[in-house]
Structure formats: structure tokens, C-alpha cells
Motif scaffolding. Structure first.
Motif, PDB file in Angstrom:
ATOM      1  N   TYR A  13     -12.082  56.033 -19.655  1.00  0.00           N
ATOM      2  CA  TYR A  13     -12.255  56.739 -20.916  1.00  0.00           C
ATOM      3  C   TYR A  13     -12.534  55.658 -21.950  1.00  0.00           C
ATOM      4  CZ  TYR A  13     -10.380  60.907 -18.689  1.00  0.00           C
ATOM      5  OH  TYR A  13     -10.188  61.969 -17.881  1.00  0.00           O
ATOM      6  N   VAL A  18      -8.803  54.244 -16.164  1.00  0.00           N
ATOM      7  CA  VAL A  18      -7.843  55.054 -15.419  1.00  0.00           C
ATOM      8  C   VAL A  18      -7.897  54.796 -13.915  1.00  0.00           C
ATOM      9  CG1 VAL A  18      -7.077  57.378 -14.932  1.00  0.00           C
ATOM     10  CG2 VAL A  18      -7.876  56.810 -17.203  1.00  0.00           C
ATOM     11  N   SER A  37       3.667  58.440  -9.925  1.00  0.00           N
ATOM     12  CA  SER A  37       4.382  58.948 -11.077  1.00  0.00           C
ATOM     13  C   SER A  37       3.384  59.502 -12.095  1.00  0.00           C
ATOM     14  CB  SER A  37       5.230  57.844 -11.696  1.00  0.00           C
ATOM     15  OG  SER A  37       4.455  56.684 -11.823  1.00  0.00           O
ATOM     16  N   SER A  38       3.918  60.151 -13.104  1.00  0.00           N
ATOM     17  CA  SER A  38       3.081  60.830 -14.085  1.00  0.00           C
ATOM     18  C   SER A  38       2.133  59.853 -14.781  1.00  0.00           C
ATOM     19  CB  SER A  38       3.979  61.506 -15.112  1.00  0.00           C
ATOM     20  OG  SER A  38       3.225  62.404 -15.858  1.00  0.00           O
ATOM     21  N   GLY A  39       0.891  60.244 -14.893  1.00  0.00           N
ATOM     22  CA  GLY A  39      -0.067  59.442 -15.638  1.00  0.00           C
ATOM     23  C   GLY A  39      -0.726  58.334 -14.840  1.00  0.00           C
ATOM     24  N   CYS A  40      -0.540  58.313 -13.525  1.00  0.00           N
ATOM     25  CA  CYS A  40      -1.115  57.218 -12.748  1.00  0.00           C
ATOM     26  C   CYS A  40      -2.542  57.504 -12.322  1.00  0.00           C
ATOM     27  CB  CYS A  40      -0.253  56.923 -11.527  1.00  0.00           C
ATOM     28  SG  CYS A  40      -0.330  58.203 -10.283  1.00  0.00           S
ATOM     29  N   GLY A  41      -3.040  58.701 -12.603  1.00  0.00           N
ATOM     30  CA  GLY A  41      -4.448  58.987 -12.316  1.00  0.00           C
ATOM     31  C   GLY A  41      -4.704  59.885 -11.119  1.00  0.00           C
ATOM     32  N   LYS A  42      -3.673  60.586 -10.648  1.00  0.00           N
ATOM     33  CA  LYS A  42      -3.858  61.458  -9.485  1.00  0.00           C
ATOM     34  C   LYS A  42      -4.806  62.605  -9.791  1.00  0.00           C
ATOM     35  CE  LYS A  42       0.454  62.592  -9.501  1.00  0.00           C
ATOM     36  NZ  LYS A  42       1.110  62.001 -10.653  1.00  0.00           N
ATOM     37  N   SER A  43      -4.522  63.330 -10.872  1.00  0.00           N
ATOM     38  CA  SER A  43      -5.386  64.454 -11.233  1.00  0.00           C
ATOM     39  C   SER A  43      -6.793  63.971 -11.528  1.00  0.00           C
ATOM     40  CB  SER A  43      -4.847  65.177 -12.457  1.00  0.00           C
ATOM     41  OG  SER A  43      -3.555  65.628 -12.220  1.00  0.00           O
ATOM     42  N   THR A  44      -6.871  62.832 -12.162  1.00  0.00           N
ATOM     43  CA  THR A  44      -8.181  62.281 -12.482  1.00  0.00           C
ATOM     44  C   THR A  44      -8.981  62.051 -11.212  1.00  0.00           C
ATOM     45  OG1 THR A  44      -7.159  61.205 -14.366  1.00  0.00           O
ATOM     46  CG2 THR A  44      -9.322  60.422 -13.732  1.00  0.00           C
ATOM     47  N   GLU A 159      -0.966  69.515  -7.758  1.00  0.00           N
ATOM     48  CA  GLU A 159       0.430  69.914  -7.975  1.00  0.00           C
ATOM     49  C   GLU A 159       0.607  71.421  -7.943  1.00  0.00           C
ATOM     50  OE1 GLU A 159       2.653  67.826 -10.767  1.00  0.00           O
ATOM     51  OE2 GLU A 159       1.224  66.185 -10.975  1.00  0.00           O
ATOM     52  N   HIS A 192       3.943  64.779  -7.424  1.00  0.00           N
ATOM     53  CA  HIS A 192       4.799  63.639  -7.703  1.00  0.00           C
ATOM     54  C   HIS A 192       6.175  63.856  -7.090  1.00  0.00           C
ATOM     55  CE1 HIS A 192       5.201  65.949 -11.619  1.00  0.00           C
ATOM     56  NE2 HIS A 192       6.352  66.084 -11.028  1.00  0.00           N
TER      57      HIS A 192
END
Ligand SMILES: Nc1ncnc2c1ncn2[C@@H]1O[C@H](COP(=O)(O)OP(=O)(O)OP(=O)(O)O)[C@@H](O)[C@H]1O
Ligand SMILES: [Mg+2]
Lengths: 357, 297
Positions: A13, A18, A37-44, A159, A192
Motif C-alpha cells: 500500500y 504488506v 496473528s492479526s494484521g500479518c497479511g493473511k487476508s491480504t 476466518e 488465527h
């Protein structure tokens, strides 16, 4: 044969990098879990595979076809979202058939596919309801159904269970596993929750800050974590740690010495370096056993009975240590207890770089 | 089973009429009266005959109520030299309002949808410009617009005034719809894309049905705004298409002959009827729509 192949994938970005030069090969029919963990780029990463995000560099192959520039609908994927994302104004049946109708499929075939999917997922009685009239678990099933009717090779789950209560989560987890055994298609599953990951996955990819730390079977990840991060991430409570030095056959920590006989080093030969010794709570014992060596004696800080087992917490040299013991152990708070350790089950990580030794 | 006696506070908390609550009611009541008195005066005056009005008893009920003034206002009142009543203005306003409202809402919703879901290069800039447009005082752009419309040959025509209302409605409509669509979950849009729906299919089949509450708000804002418009209609609509507000002014301001207050009052009420009806009919949706927008950001 690879079902999905990600090559040198980069995603930036404006201000954030990311995903960093990510490479990942997923075999046909494999159940791969992306854990982190949250924010590590899985969804991305999942959105990149689906084609919902424009990538900055690299390639994505699905079924041996370079789909890097293709639209989501042409990639042969179905996706299940965390918020379900059912179309609120449409009935379950319309939700399932929307994609097929848009494609211009014949009415008869649409019927057939919707029927088959709703039978597999047991949502036949719900076909004429609106999403708002469904429970969380039912919505989840419809969301899976929407991917199912597309008859695709690859399923992407973001998730899918995180909005459900614990009991339902456990039930649906089993159902998803059963579904995979039945359909045998490739599934990429983001979570997660480590229990989900360990129970569902053929292989787990553990991510941190947009990089894959370890890609391996659940057993490998649990027994042979490749670095300190993975070791601490998997397991609950997380692994106990000591910081010391390996001297010959021993791990030395202040005046304590742990004999490392039986530990399988990755590199054979002499070791003499600063290191962390890690040991999972379930691999410690409060009574002498075969092959165990005594580590320390410490005062019980807190007892957490959980029915079948009890977690015993100690205050050990300023660190919290936990030991998992059988539930009918008779222990009292504030008592002293001896802690024994199995060196074969211990983990050693270099102080430099925190990688497994 | 034995009944347990509870002492101390139990059950629902009793509602107390406090002084501050009384104050609130008093304020609301006086505000209502304040706004109702002019309406009351207008209504009863319109039902009186001229002889009765001349007595100057502003608040007294009409002795012999009649709708004669209303009939005259609708069909016979004079503005300038023509004496066709306010009905020409009414139909002109209908002809202006309906297409303007429809077109501005359709375009605004498409804009808002495109801006919130299909982020393209420069979409933020475009939104910025539109936002800026919402705050430009329209007097500033009237003169350039007159020249523009004259150049394209639409000055003083029905199409011209509809175009003008559409242009002036665009920023606020886009803003309204963009904010509403931004409040919808992103995953809904992603799901539709995975399902293979294109730009228009997602708009018409997924997003439009979901935007009913905000569309109601948009209809109310635009209808009342355009119906009540005076200046733009006067400047751009041309002699043939003058809206009701302009005609009302002409009737009321006619210096020719006697001032018929009852007819003027009736004409005014007739003109105000459309926005009034819209508020009354859709008040519930209006509040709901605004609230929905507010809560979801
Ligand atoms: N549109 C965006 N603009 C800038 N940064 C973003 C954007 N979307 C996501 N990010 C950043 O990218 C990183 C990865 O986000 P991502 O949603 O992939 O996390 P995640 O691993 O799925 O986390 P979670 O478990 O919370 O869902 C986060 O640090 C987030 O702040
Ligand atoms: Mg996520």
C-alpha cells in the motif's frame, strides 16, 4: 501437481509493505491453513489469490494457468468471507444461484447445482428464508454453499468461523473437514486460531509481518518449530523459555545444567553458543519419569484446573513457567514442586537469529 | 413455593417527572405553537371572504367558511396579464421536479457507488472536487452557466432547468450515496465480484435494493429542494416553464386591482402542499434513513 502457485508476490500500500516476496506452492487437493496473528497479511494474501487486490509484483498461478491479470470470476475459485457477506435482500436460494445466473447458466442446471449444494450442507429447509432469518451457523453454511455451487477447484476461506461461539465453531470445524474429505478440492483457510489450524490442515503456513515463517505439517510445526516465533506462537500456554548457553553436552543456565543427551540437533557436531532452551508445558512433569531430568524446584504460583488437566504456573527466575499435569494431581498453592524435563522434547534456538539448532 | 419479600429498590425503576423534563415539554410546546400560528392564520384567512378579512380580526374563525378563494387561486388568479391561476405553475413544477429528482438521484447513486467500491486512479480527487462543489455558493456560478446554456441552446427551456437542477444536486447526492455505500461491508462487494457480477449487475442487483433508506432521504431532499427553488427557475426555466414558486410570487405581488389576501393565502398553501405531503408521508423513513446513515458513519 500444484493447484496454486505464488511466485515472488509483493503487495504494497502507499505506506505499508504488506506481503514481501512471498513464494508458496499448494498441492492439488491440499488443505492449507494460513495462520498468523492479526494484521500479518493473511487476508491480504487470500484476496490476492482471489484477484480482489491488485498485486505490486510477482505472479499467481492457479491450476497451471497464470491468472495474475485475470478477474476473480475467471480464476476458478470460490470464497467464503468472515462476515459471510450474504446478499441481505435475497433468499438463500437466490444467494446460491446469483453467481450462476450472472454467468448465464441454464435454469435446469442452476436448480440442480443449488439442490446438490443445499443437500450437502443440509440447508434445504432454509432455501426460502432471508439471511436475516438465519442463525450464525446457518449463515456460515449458506456462505460455503455459495462457493460450492460454483463447482470450482479452489476454495478460499477467510476466518469463516471466527464470528461463531465456541461450541458451534467446534461443530462446523468438523463439518468443514468432512466436506474437504468428500470434495477433495484445494482449500486455503485463513485463521488465527491455532486449534483450527492444527486440526484442519494438511499443511500450515505460519505468517509474520507478511512473510511465511514455516510451511509444514501440523506435527512438524508442533514438534519441530523452525524458529522461536513459531515455537511461541503454537501451543497453549506457550512454550517455556530459558536463556543460556550450550556448552558441549549441556545447556547451562546460571548454576543449572541440563543434559542434552538425546536432543536431535539439525547440525551435528560441537555446539558452543548462546541459545534459548524451550520446552512445552505438556513436556514437563512434576514427578520423575523415564528419560526425564530434574530441572529445578520452584514454588507453585497459580493453579488452573481445566477438568481433564491442570495448568500449574511457577515463578521461575522472573519468568512465568507453566506445566500441564493430569487433572487429578493433588497440588496446593504455595507448595514447592520439582520440575522434570525430557531433553528429547526440548527445543533449542540460537540466540543469534532465533533459528532452531 | 414461598414468596420472597424484597426490600429496597426492585423491579423497574419508577419514572419521575422532573423539573427539567417539564421544561423540555414546555419548550417543545411553545415551539410548536410558534410554528403553528402562521399556518393557522393562513388557513382561516384563505377560508374567509374579503369583507370578513377587512374587519382585521386575524385570529377569529371564519363566519362562513368557503373554498372559493382556493378555487380562484388554482384556476383564475392573475399573474401579470394572464389569469389562469396557479395551476400552470403547479404543472410546470411537476414537469421540472420529477425528471430532475430522478436524474440527479440516479446519477448521484451511480457516482457514489463507483467512488466507494471501484476505487480508480484519481477517484479521491474527483470526490474532493465534488465535495468542493457542494460548498460553492451557487450565485458564483450562475453567470457562467447562463452563458454555457445559451451556447448549447438550452437557455430558457425545460431541458435546461432540469440540467441545472441535476448539476446542482450532484455533489450532495454523490456525497450522500457514497457515504451510505461506504458503510456497507466491503466483503459484500467482494463476494459479488467473485460471483462474477460486473459493474452494473452489482449496482442494480446488490447495491440498489440495499440503498432504499438512503434513496428515500435523497428523494425528500431533492423534491423539497427543487420544488421550493425560486432563483434557478426564474433564471433558467424560461417564460413558458416558470415553476410554481415564481408564479406564486407573481400572483401575490400583482399590484393590479385589489389585494385578495384569501386567494394569496390559498395559493401559498397550495404551493407548500407538495413538500408538506412528502414530509408527512415519508417522515418515518426520513428519520430512519438519516439515523441509519448516522450510526454507520
Ligand atoms: N487498504 C489498506 N491500506 C493500507 N494498509 C492496509 C489496507 N488493508 C490492510 N492494510 C494493512 O495490511 C496489513 C495486513 O492486513 P490483513 O487484513 O491482511 O491482516 P490479517 O492477517 O488478515 O489480520 P486479521 O487476522 O486481523 O484479519 C495490516 O497491517 C493492515 O493494516
Ligand atoms: Mg483478516
Amino acid at each position: 501437481m500444484n493447484s496454486i502457485s505464488i511466485k515472488e508476490l509483493d503487495l504494497k500500500y502507499q505506506d505499508a509493505h504488506v506481503l514481501k516476496q512471498l513464494n508458496l506452492n499448494i498441492k492439488k487437493g491440499e488443505f492449507l491453513v494460513l495462520l498468523g496473528s492479526s494484521g500479518c497479511g493473511k487476508s491480504t494474501l487470500l484476496n490476492c489469490i482471489a484477484g480482489l487486490l491488485d498485486i505490486s509484483a510477482g505472479q499467481i498461478w492457479i491450476n497451471d494457468r497464470n491468472v495474475t491479470w485475470e478477474e476473480p470470476k475467471d480464476r476458478g475459485i470460490g470464497m467464503v468471507f468472515q462476515s459471510y457477506a450474504l446478499y441481505p435482500q435475497m433468499t438463500v436460494e437466490k444467494n446460491l444461484s446469483f453467481g450462476l445466473k450472472v454467468k448465464g447458466m441454464a435454469k435446469g442446471e442452476i436448480r440442480e447445482r443449488v439442490d446438490r449444494a443445499s443437500k450437502i450442507l443440509q440447508i434445504e429447509p432454509l432455501l426460502h428464508r432471508k439471511p436475516s432469518e438465519l442463525s450464525g451457523g446457518q449463515r456460515q453454511r449458506v456462505a460455503i454453499g455459495r462457493a460450492l455451487v460454483r463447482d470450482v477447484e479452489v476454495f478460499l476461506f477467510d476466518e469463516p468461523l471466527s464470528n461463531l461461539d465456541a461450541k458451534l465453531r467446534a461443530d462446523l470445524r468438523v463439518e468443514i473437514k468432512r466436506l474437504h474429505q468428500k470434495l477433495k478440492n484445494t482449500m486455503v483457510y485463513v485463521t488465527h486460531d491455532q486449534v483450527e489450524a492444527l486440526t484442519l490442515a494438511d499443511r500450515i503456513a505460519i505468517m509474520k509481518n507478511g512473510e511465511i515463517q514455516q510451511l509444514s505439517t501440523p506435527a512438524d510445526i508442533y514438534h519441530k518449530p523452525c524458529n522461536l516465533f513459531v515455537a511461541q506462537f503454537i501451543g497453549s500456554p506457550s512454550m517455556n523459555l530459558l536463556e543460556g548457553r550450550i556448552v558441549g553436552e549441556n545447556f547451562v543456565y546460571q548454576d543449572y545444567r541440563v543434559n542434552l543427551m538425546g536432543y536431535e540437533f539439525i547440525n551435528q557436531g560441537d555446539h558452543d553458543e548462546n541459545a534459548f532452551l524451550g520446552i512445552r508445558p505438556e513436556h514437563l512433569a512434576l514427578e520423575p519419569r523415564d528419560g526425564y531430568v530434574k530441572l529445578i524446584s520452584a514454588k507453585i504460583d497459580i493453579l488452573e484446573p481445566m477438568g481433564d488437566e491442570t495448568i500449574v504456573w511457577f515463578d521461575f527466575m522472573g519468568r512465568k513457567w507453566s506445566v500441564k499435569v493430569h487433572g487429578d494431581h493433588q497440588l496446593k498453592w504455595d507448595e514447592d514442586a520439582d520440575i522434570y524435563l525430557d531433553p528429547k522434547k526440548a527445543h533449542l534456538f540460537a540466540k543469534q537469529g532465533e533459528v532452531r539448532l | 413455593m414461598e414468596q420472597i419479600q424484597l426490600t429496597g429498590p426492585h423491579g423497574p425503576k419508577p419514572k419521575k417527572t422532573t423539573v427539567s423534563r417539564l421544561g423540555v415539554y414546555a419548550f417543545l410546546f411553545s415551539a410548536a405553537v410558534f410554528f403553528c400560528i402562521p399556518l393557522y392564520v393562513m388557513l382561516i384567512t384563505s377560508l374567509k371572504g374579503m369583507s370578513e378579512i377587512r374587519l382585521g380580526e386575524l385570529f377569529s374563525l371564519p363566519g362562513d367558511p368557503s373554498f372559493a378563494a382556493w378555487v380562484k387561486a388554482w384556476g383564475e388568479a392573475c399573474s401579470g396579464v394572464e389569469c389562469n391561476g396557479i395551476q400552470t405553475g403547479f404543472w410546470n413544477s411537476v414537469k421540472i421536479t420529477i425528471p430532475s429528482v430522478a436524474i440527479s438521484i440516479i446519477l448521484g447513486s451511480i457516482n457514489g457507488y463507483a467512488l466507494s467500491f471501484w476505487r480508480f486512479k484519481g477517484s479521491n480527487l474527483l470526490f474532493g472536487i465534488l465535495l468542493f462543489g457542494a460548498f460553492v455558493p451557487f450565485q458564483v456560478v450562475i453567470f457562467p452557466l447562463i452563458i454555457f446554456l445559451r451556447e448549447v441552446g438550452l437557455y430558457g427551456s425545460l431541458t435546461g432547468i432540469i440540467l441545472i437542477h441535476t448539476i446542482f444536486g450532484m455533489p450532495i447526492m454523490t456525497l450522500l450515496f457514497r457515504n451510505y455505500f461506504s458503510s456497507l461491508p466491503d466483503e459484500l462487494f467482494k463476494a459479488a465480484r467473485v460471483d462474477g457480477a460486473n459493474f452494473w449487475q452489482i449496482f442494480f442487483q446488490i447495491m440498489m435494493p440495499l440503498s432504499i433508506p438512503v434513496t428515500v432521504v435523497a428523494v425528500i431532499l431533492q423534491t423539497t429542494g427543487i420544488w421550493n427553488d425560486y432563483l434557478l427557475g426564474l433564471i433558467f426555466a424560461g417564460r413558458e416553464n416558470l415553476p410554481m414558486t415564481v408564479q406564486l410570487n407573481n400572483i401575490v405581488a400583482t399590484t393590479f386591482g385589489v389585494r385578495e389576501y384569501n386567494v394569496n393565502m390559498a395559493a401559498t398553501i397550495l404551493t407548500a402542499l407538495v413538500p408538506l405531503a412528502i414530509y408527512l408521508l415519508s417522515g418515518k423513513y426520513f428519520v430512519r434513513g438519516i439515523a441509519a446513515g448516522a450510526v454507520k458513519g
